[in-house]
Design a protein around this motif. Structure first.
Motif, mmCIF file in Angstrom:
data_model
loop_
_atom_site.group_PDB
_atom_site.id
_atom_site.type_symbol
_atom_site.label_atom_id
_atom_site.label_comp_id
_atom_site.label_asym_id
_atom_site.label_seq_id
_atom_site.Cartn_x
_atom_site.Cartn_y
_atom_site.Cartn_z
ATOM 1 N N VAL A 104 25.737 -3.670 18.846
ATOM 2 C CA VAL A 104 26.608 -2.588 18.348
ATOM 3 C C VAL A 104 27.851 -2.471 19.211
ATOM 4 C CG1 VAL A 104 26.768 -0.091 18.037
ATOM 5 C CG2 VAL A 104 24.727 -1.309 17.263
ATOM 6 N N ARG A 105 27.674 -2.530 20.503
ATOM 7 C CA ARG A 105 28.824 -2.436 21.418
ATOM 8 C C ARG A 105 29.804 -3.589 21.171
ATOM 9 N NH1 ARG A 105 29.980 -4.220 26.737
ATOM 10 N NH2 ARG A 105 31.228 -2.728 27.939
ATOM 11 N N SER A 106 29.271 -4.798 20.991
ATOM 12 C CA SER A 106 30.135 -5.947 20.729
ATOM 13 C C SER A 106 30.875 -5.801 19.404
ATOM 14 C CB SER A 106 29.292 -7.234 20.709
ATOM 15 O OG SER A 106 28.671 -7.453 21.958
ATOM 16 N N PHE A 107 30.216 -5.232 18.402
ATOM 17 C CA PHE A 107 30.831 -4.987 17.099
ATOM 18 C C PHE A 107 32.072 -4.105 17.242
ATOM 19 C CE2 PHE A 107 30.600 -2.037 13.275
ATOM 20 C CZ PHE A 107 31.263 -2.898 12.419
ATOM 21 N N TYR A 108 31.949 -3.007 17.968
ATOM 22 C CA TYR A 108 33.086 -2.102 18.155
ATOM 23 C C TYR A 108 34.195 -2.762 18.961
ATOM 24 C CZ TYR A 108 30.950 2.067 16.118
ATOM 25 O OH TYR A 108 30.421 2.985 15.235
ATOM 26 N N TYR A 109 33.835 -3.508 19.990
ATOM 27 C CA TYR A 109 34.867 -4.145 20.804
ATOM 28 C C TYR A 109 35.536 -5.294 20.063
ATOM 29 C CZ TYR A 109 34.123 -1.389 24.998
ATOM 30 O OH TYR A 109 34.073 -0.342 25.891
ATOM 31 N N ASP A 110 34.810 -5.986 19.209
ATOM 32 C CA ASP A 110 35.441 -7.016 18.378
ATOM 33 C C ASP A 110 36.505 -6.402 17.470
ATOM 34 O OD1 ASP A 110 34.019 -9.144 19.394
ATOM 35 O OD2 ASP A 110 32.472 -9.095 17.826
ATOM 36 N N LEU A 111 36.166 -5.278 16.867
ATOM 37 C CA LEU A 111 37.140 -4.615 15.981
ATOM 38 C C LEU A 111 38.375 -4.183 16.752
ATOM 39 C CD1 LEU A 111 34.806 -2.433 13.698
ATOM 40 C CD2 LEU A 111 35.857 -4.645 13.186
ATOM 41 N N TRP A 114 40.344 -7.483 17.412
ATOM 42 C CA TRP A 114 40.942 -8.044 16.207
ATOM 43 C C TRP A 114 42.046 -7.155 15.648
ATOM 44 C CZ3 TRP A 114 35.683 -9.385 13.388
ATOM 45 C CH2 TRP A 114 35.022 -10.366 14.144
ATOM 46 N N ALA A 115 41.916 -5.843 15.845
ATOM 47 C CA ALA A 115 42.951 -4.926 15.347
ATOM 48 C C ALA A 115 44.295 -5.175 16.031
ATOM 49 C CB ALA A 115 42.522 -3.479 15.552
ATOM 50 N N ALA A 116 44.241 -5.585 17.297
ATOM 51 C CA ALA A 116 45.484 -5.902 18.001
ATOM 52 C C ALA A 116 46.126 -7.175 17.446
ATOM 53 C CB ALA A 116 45.210 -6.053 19.492
ATOM 54 N N GLN A 117 45.292 -8.085 16.928
ATOM 55 C CA GLN A 117 45.795 -9.346 16.391
ATOM 56 C C GLN A 117 46.156 -9.236 14.912
ATOM 57 O OE1 GLN A 117 42.440 -11.851 17.205
ATOM 58 N NE2 GLN A 117 42.710 -11.822 19.429
ATOM 59 N N GLU A 118 45.329 -8.514 14.153
ATOM 60 C CA GLU A 118 45.539 -8.356 12.714
ATOM 61 C C GLU A 118 45.402 -6.873 12.342
ATOM 62 O OE1 GLU A 118 43.560 -11.599 10.252
ATOM 63 O OE2 GLU A 118 42.396 -11.717 12.125
ATOM 64 N N PRO A 119 46.385 -6.076 12.687
ATOM 65 C CA PRO A 119 46.259 -4.626 12.463
ATOM 66 C C PRO A 119 46.091 -4.243 10.994
ATOM 67 C CG PRO A 119 48.505 -5.218 13.105
ATOM 68 C CD PRO A 119 47.664 -6.426 13.326
ATOM 69 N N ASP A 120 46.718 -4.967 10.097
ATOM 70 C CA ASP A 120 46.617 -4.612 8.680
ATOM 71 C C ASP A 120 45.183 -4.722 8.165
ATOM 72 O OD1 ASP A 120 49.313 -4.196 8.673
ATOM 73 O OD2 ASP A 120 49.827 -6.151 7.814
ATOM 74 N N ARG A 121 44.439 -5.606 8.754
ATOM 75 C CA ARG A 121 43.076 -5.847 8.258
ATOM 76 C C ARG A 121 42.022 -5.011 8.969
ATOM 77 N NH1 ARG A 121 40.157 -11.815 7.842
ATOM 78 N NH2 ARG A 121 38.326 -11.135 6.615
ATOM 79 N N TRP A 122 42.201 -4.788 10.300
ATOM 80 C CA TRP A 122 41.114 -4.199 11.077
ATOM 81 C C TRP A 122 41.427 -2.835 11.682
ATOM 82 C CZ3 TRP A 122 37.016 -6.987 10.024
ATOM 83 C CH2 TRP A 122 37.138 -8.357 9.813
ATOM 84 N N ALA A 123 42.690 -2.475 11.805
ATOM 85 C CA ALA A 123 43.049 -1.264 12.554
ATOM 86 C C ALA A 123 42.449 0.004 11.962
ATOM 87 C CB ALA A 123 44.575 -1.134 12.629
ATOM 88 N N ALA A 124 42.278 0.056 10.646
ATOM 89 C CA ALA A 124 41.747 1.267 10.016
ATOM 90 C C ALA A 124 40.315 1.562 10.446
ATOM 91 C CB ALA A 124 41.818 1.131 8.491
#
Length: 201
Positions: A104-111, A114-124
């Protein structure tokens, strides 16, 4: 080659379908997440990841809070979830709860990454990780103890195998030696020739 290796494997949707997730937006997020992770992991690890996040994490979060609409998990819900995963679905104590927490911790940190790299897809979907830092205290010690117990079981099995082998080997060796050793011929009875008659001079 890759197509041949993937032949017979389930799709991400097929892997997640057995777990009833109410929130379709979160279900779509998980499908996207698993699709992204599939590129850098093997199928067995992917199946375990789906089990951990779709079933043990989100499905149970929705049981505790059916109206949960995003990844912002309150401390109360997290504590209740932590207590829930301490026991397996069959009612027996769970020994690998730490691995669920780490997933679970890795899931949140992955998001977050990835949000920094692809904000349109993951930032929300970026949200604070519900796993408090205190959860990780002593984690290394607990994992070492689990590994030690596993190693002890392995040594015990190995020792039993050696004992079993050593118990049966002498008879086998003896039998082999008996079959390979040359047989002694029975001693032939030698007929003694009669002593020459002594003539009186």
């Amino acid at each position: 080659m890759r197509a041949a290796l993937m032949r017979g494997q389930k799709t991400i949707e097929e892997l997640i379908d057995p777990y009833p997730i109410r929130n379709q937006a979160v279900r779509g997020l998980l499908i996207d997440y698993f699709t992204r992770r599939r590129a850098d992991t093997d199928y067995a690890i992917l199946k375990n990841l789906v089990l951990h996040l779709a079933h043990h994490f989100w499905e149970k979060i929705e049981r505790l809070n059916p109206d949960q609409g995003d990844l912002r998990i309150s401390p109360e819900i997290y504590t209740a979830w932590r207590q829930m995963i301490a026991v397996k679905d069959n009612g027996t104590p769970r020994a690998e709860a730490d691995s669920l927490v780490i997933t679970v911790r890795s899931f949140y940190y992955d998001l977050h990454t990835w949000a920094a790299q692809e904000p349109d897809r993951w930032a929300a979907w970026v949200a604070p990780c519900p796993v408090p830092p205190s959860e990780l205290h002593g984690l290394g010690v607990r994992r070492r103890r689990i590994n030690e117990r596993s190693a002890d079981r392995t040594r015990h099995v190995s020792l039993c195998c050696r004992c079993s082998s050593s118990t049966s080997s002498p008879a086998t060796t003896t039998s082999a030696n008996c079959s390979n050793s040359p047989r002694k011929r029975p001693r032939e009875s030698r007929s003694r020739s009669p002593a020459p008659a002594t003539h009186a001079c």
